[in-house]
Design a protein around this motif. Structure first.
Motif, PDB file in Angstrom:
ATOM      1  N   GLY A  35     -13.839 -15.644  12.467  1.00 43.84           N
ATOM      2  CA  GLY A  35     -14.014 -14.766  11.318  1.00 43.84           C
ATOM      3  C   GLY A  35     -13.616 -15.473  10.033  1.00 43.84           C
ATOM      4  N   PHE A  37     -12.165 -14.452   6.244  1.00 42.96           N
ATOM      5  CA  PHE A  37     -11.525 -13.406   5.456  1.00 42.96           C
ATOM      6  C   PHE A  37     -11.191 -13.980   4.091  1.00 42.96           C
ATOM      7  CE2 PHE A  37     -10.829 -10.255   8.787  1.00 42.96           C
ATOM      8  CZ  PHE A  37     -11.038 -11.015   9.919  1.00 42.96           C
ATOM      9  N   GLY A  47     -12.341  -8.656   5.217  1.00 41.41           N
ATOM     10  CA  GLY A  47     -13.203  -9.439   6.076  1.00 41.41           C
ATOM     11  C   GLY A  47     -14.505  -9.770   5.376  1.00 41.41           C
ATOM     12  N   SER A  49     -17.036 -12.286   7.010  1.00 42.76           N
ATOM     13  CA  SER A  49     -18.077 -12.577   7.984  1.00 42.76           C
ATOM     14  C   SER A  49     -17.438 -12.926   9.314  1.00 42.76           C
ATOM     15  CB  SER A  49     -18.932 -13.756   7.495  1.00 42.76           C
ATOM     16  OG  SER A  49     -19.989 -14.020   8.396  1.00 42.76           O
ATOM     17  N   CYS A  50     -18.244 -12.820  10.365  1.00 42.13           N
ATOM     18  CA  CYS A  50     -17.764 -13.200  11.684  1.00 42.13           C
ATOM     19  C   CYS A  50     -18.934 -13.705  12.514  1.00 42.13           C
ATOM     20  CB  CYS A  50     -17.097 -12.019  12.379  1.00 42.13           C
ATOM     21  SG  CYS A  50     -16.249 -12.462  13.905  1.00 42.13           S
ATOM     22  N   TYR A  60     -21.579  -9.494   8.473  1.00 39.88           N
ATOM     23  CA  TYR A  60     -21.236  -9.738   7.073  1.00 39.88           C
ATOM     24  C   TYR A  60     -20.803  -8.433   6.415  1.00 39.88           C
ATOM     25  CZ  TYR A  60     -24.076 -13.939   7.870  1.00 39.88           C
ATOM     26  OH  TYR A  60     -24.594 -15.108   8.368  1.00 39.88           O
ATOM     27  N   ARG A  61     -19.892  -8.568   5.445  1.00 37.07           N
ATOM     28  CA  ARG A  61     -19.612  -7.394   4.621  1.00 37.07           C
ATOM     29  C   ARG A  61     -20.801  -7.197   3.691  1.00 37.07           C
ATOM     30  NH1 ARG A  61     -14.975  -6.820   2.999  1.00 37.07           N
ATOM     31  NH2 ARG A  61     -15.397  -5.380   1.279  1.00 37.07           N
ATOM     32  N   CYS A 103     -15.786  -9.745  17.863  1.00 37.07           N
ATOM     33  CA  CYS A 103     -15.952 -10.175  16.473  1.00 37.07           C
ATOM     34  C   CYS A 103     -15.975  -8.938  15.582  1.00 37.07           C
ATOM     35  CB  CYS A 103     -17.281 -10.923  16.379  1.00 37.07           C
ATOM     36  SG  CYS A 103     -17.408 -12.112  15.059  1.00 37.07           S
ATOM     37  N   ILE A 105     -15.018  -7.827  11.470  1.00 34.98           N
ATOM     38  CA  ILE A 105     -14.429  -8.170  10.178  1.00 34.98           C
ATOM     39  C   ILE A 105     -13.573  -7.026   9.628  1.00 34.98           C
ATOM     40  CG2 ILE A 105     -16.245  -9.801   9.604  1.00 34.98           C
ATOM     41  CD1 ILE A 105     -17.479  -7.684   7.790  1.00 34.98           C
TER      42      ILE A 105
END
Length: 124
Positions: A35, A37, A47, A49-50, A60-61, A103, A105
Motif C-alpha cells: 500500500g 499512504f 491511503g 493506493s494498494c 486508488y483513492r 489490500c 487503503i
C-alpha cells in the motif's frame, strides 16, 4: 519481515510527474500486498493506493484515480507509484507499507511493515 525503503520524492510544479519506488530488503516480497499512504502538513494519514500480491488487483483513492498508477515487480522486490498531473494538494510524505492480509487503503492497521517515507512537494 520486509524492510521497506522509499525513494523518488522531490519538488515539482503542478502538472508535473514523479515516480516513487519502494524497495523491500529480504525475501518473500510477493507474500505481501503493498500500500501507499501519505500524510500532508496538518493532515491525517490517508491511503492512496494498494496493489495485491501478484499485481492483479489495484485500488486508488478517488482523488488520485486517473493520475496515479501503482505497479510492482516482484523479481526486483520493488513497488512503484507513478504520479502524473500532480497538484499542490498532493504535497505530503508518502509511505509504502506491506500487508500480510488483504489490500485495503482504508485500513492502515492491516499493514504490518512501513517504510520511513519520502517527501513530495508540489508547488502551484
Amino acid at each position: 519481515r520486509p524492510d521497506l525503503v522509499e525513494s523518488g520524492g522531490g519538488s515539482v510544479q503542478a502538472g508535473g510527474s514523479l515516480r516513487l519506488s519502494c524497495v523491500a530488503k529480504g525475501s518473500g516480497f510477493d507474500n505481501y500486498a503493498v500500500g501507499w499512504f501519505r500524510q500532508g502538513p496538518g493532515k491525517e494519514r490517508e491511503g492512496v493506493s494498494c496493489i495485491s500480491l501478484k499485481g492483479g488487483s489495484k485500488y486508488y483513492r478517488d482523488s488520485v484515480k486517473g493520475r496515479f498508477t501503482v505497479s510492482r515487480d516482484n523479481a526486483m522486490n520493488t513497488a512503484y507509484l507513478q504520479m502524473n498531473s500532480l497538484k499542490p494538494e498532493d504535497t505530503a510524505v508518502y509511505y509504502c507499507a506491506a500487508s500480510e492480509g488483504y489490500c485495503s487503503i482504508t485500513e492502515p492497521q492491516e499493514f504490518n511493515y512501513w517504510g520511513r517515507g519520502t517527501q513530495v512537494t508540489v508547488s502551484p
